[in-house]
Design an enzyme around this catalytic site. Structure first.
Site, mmCIF file in Angstrom:
data_model
loop_
_atom_site.group_PDB
_atom_site.id
_atom_site.type_symbol
_atom_site.label_atom_id
_atom_site.label_comp_id
_atom_site.label_asym_id
_atom_site.label_seq_id
_atom_site.Cartn_x
_atom_site.Cartn_y
_atom_site.Cartn_z
ATOM 1 N N ASP A 133 0.810 -1.217 0.000
ATOM 2 C CA ASP A 133 0.000 0.000 0.000
ATOM 3 C C ASP A 133 0.844 1.268 0.000
ATOM 4 O OD1 ASP A 133 -2.668 0.271 -0.189
ATOM 5 O OD2 ASP A 133 -3.073 0.502 1.935
ATOM 6 N N CYS A 187 -19.927 -13.551 -7.279
ATOM 7 C CA CYS A 187 -20.913 -12.652 -6.667
ATOM 8 C C CYS A 187 -22.335 -12.985 -7.127
ATOM 9 C CB CYS A 187 -20.601 -11.192 -7.015
ATOM 10 S SG CYS A 187 -19.316 -10.454 -5.989
ATOM 11 N N CYS A 190 -26.209 -11.306 -6.284
ATOM 12 C CA CYS A 190 -26.244 -10.663 -4.961
ATOM 13 C C CYS A 190 -25.915 -9.173 -5.055
ATOM 14 C CB CYS A 190 -25.239 -11.351 -4.036
ATOM 15 S SG CYS A 190 -25.151 -10.639 -2.379
ATOM 16 N N CYS A 193 -24.130 -5.681 -0.723
ATOM 17 C CA CYS A 193 -23.202 -4.585 -0.411
ATOM 18 C C CYS A 193 -23.732 -3.253 -0.942
ATOM 19 C CB CYS A 193 -21.804 -4.884 -0.947
ATOM 20 S SG CYS A 193 -21.693 -5.232 -2.713
ATOM 21 N N CYS A 197 -24.956 -0.007 1.777
ATOM 22 C CA CYS A 197 -24.099 1.180 1.925
ATOM 23 C C CYS A 197 -24.945 2.417 2.214
ATOM 24 C CB CYS A 197 -23.253 1.398 0.674
ATOM 25 S SG CYS A 197 -22.191 2.859 0.816
ATOM 26 N N CYS A 213 -17.484 7.453 0.366
ATOM 27 C CA CYS A 213 -17.312 6.319 1.286
ATOM 28 C C CYS A 213 -17.064 6.810 2.719
ATOM 29 C CB CYS A 213 -16.131 5.486 0.801
ATOM 30 S SG CYS A 213 -15.776 4.039 1.795
ATOM 31 N N CYS A 240 -14.872 1.799 7.822
ATOM 32 C CA CYS A 240 -16.225 1.233 7.763
ATOM 33 C C CYS A 240 -16.143 -0.175 7.206
ATOM 34 C CB CYS A 240 -17.105 2.110 6.872
ATOM 35 S SG CYS A 240 -18.768 1.455 6.610
ATOM 36 N N CYS A 243 -20.059 -2.889 3.980
ATOM 37 C CA CYS A 243 -20.199 -3.679 2.748
ATOM 38 C C CYS A 243 -19.582 -5.072 2.884
ATOM 39 C CB CYS A 243 -19.612 -2.931 1.546
ATOM 40 S SG CYS A 243 -17.840 -2.606 1.637
ATOM 41 N N CYS A 247 -21.617 -9.179 3.349
ATOM 42 C CA CYS A 247 -21.276 -10.098 2.252
ATOM 43 C C CYS A 247 -21.400 -11.549 2.709
ATOM 44 C CB CYS A 247 -19.852 -9.827 1.770
ATOM 45 S SG CYS A 247 -19.307 -10.977 0.487
#
Length: 309
Positions: A133, A187, A190, A193, A197, A213, A240, A243, A247
């Site tokens: 990162d 996914c 679905c 998420c 939010c 966000c 946060c 989401c 899942c």
């Protein structure tokens, strides 16, 4: 077994010994599919005030511009799902799970440096760099290419084995290794998420407007949080997990095995009033090597006040 296969297997075995929960390989090449998506995302200003996201566009898409002669990207995952979710009381302030323990940059970087040292000792002269990162590397794209999982509709990488609560790190090497290849997207239909939010940051499947966000507002945004999102934070004061929490794949999440990621003992007993009365001294002690330091005490107090008012 060819030398390429042998080296690949040894690196994966060592990664497991170092505590990583997954290690996969992809070929170091230009990210052709991601280029137009990244350009569109930036053009729509979905990065908000995260100006660094627009920097080094070419390097972000081509690892060979980060490591000369790069041939392989080694992706590792480190599970951070906690044994207990903090806090346990109703209506308490909430931290994203990734910030419970020591800052993941330190934890993963140390492990990746050990993996790099192993490569030098056992394989020889290999040029490479460690990434956590900290540079323009599209870690989700490389995780997907290495078979770690698929990029979900919330844009986090999802593993069939462990859900999505994990950190991603990379080694970019000028060593040829055997690539793993991606897996399919599971996914399906679905949309949990997207539906969950509260700020509608997931503007469409597989697209997150970063500037909407809760994590952006509570960590990246340095000025006042806009009034139009008041009442939508559901008591999140740093990051946060909404989401991810909704899942279905996270039913496979299991507690991590990395002691450094356990919360500071004081943090496990923090109440709403402790947060509201937190002093500089306590902040420094509890979050000494934590990702929470990023927002500073001033930012944390701003977030608490925004929710409290």
């Amino acid at each position: 077994m060819t030398p390429i296969q042998f080296h690949t297997q040894r690196i994966k075995t060592k990664a497991s010994e170092l505590g990583f929960d997954f290690c996969g390989v992809s070929k170091a090449e230009f990210l052709e599919d991601e280029a137009p998506r990244l350009e569109s995302w930036l053009n729509r200003n979905m990065h908000g005030q995260m100006s660094y996201m627009a920097n080094h566009f070419d390097k972000r898409l081509d690892p060979r511009l980060l490591v000369e002669g790069a041939k392989s990207v080694v992706t590792v995952l480190l599970n951070y799902y906690p044994e207990k979710t903090l806090p346990e009381g109703e209506g308490e302030y909430k931290l994203s799970k990734y910030a419970y323990g020591m800052d993941y940059h330190f934890v993963i970087k140390d492990k990746l440096k050990d993996l790099m040292a192993f490569i030098h000792e056992e394989i020889g002269e290999v040029n490479g760099r460690v990434f956590v990162d900290s540079a323009p590397v599209m870690d989700k794209a490389w995780a997907k290419r290495s078979g770690a999982g698929w990029v979900g509709k919330h844009t986090n990488v999802i593993s069939r084995e462990m859900g999505s609560f994990f950190f991603i790190g990379e080694l970019i090497l000028d060593l040829e290794l055997e690539p793993d290849g991606p897996i399919k997207d599971y996914c399906g239909t679905c949309t949990r998420c997207l539906d969950a939010c509260p700020t509608n940051a997931i503007s469409e499947p597989y697209v997150v407007d970063g500037s909407k966000c809760i994590s952006y507002f509570t960590i990246e945004l340095k000025e006042a949080i806009p009034d139009e999102v008041k009442g939508q934070f559901q008591n999140w004061i740093f990051g946060c997990d909404i989401c991810q929490d909704v899942c279905p794949w996270n039913r496979f999440s299991r507690p991590h095995r990395t002691p450094e990621l356990n919360p500071h003992p004081s943090l496990t007993t923090f109440t709403k009033s402790d947060w509201e009365e937190i002093s500089e001294e306590i902040f420094r002690e509890v979050f000494r090597r934590s990702a929470v330091k990023r927002t500073k005490l001033e930012g944390l107090k701003r977030n608490i006040l925004f929710i409290k008012e």
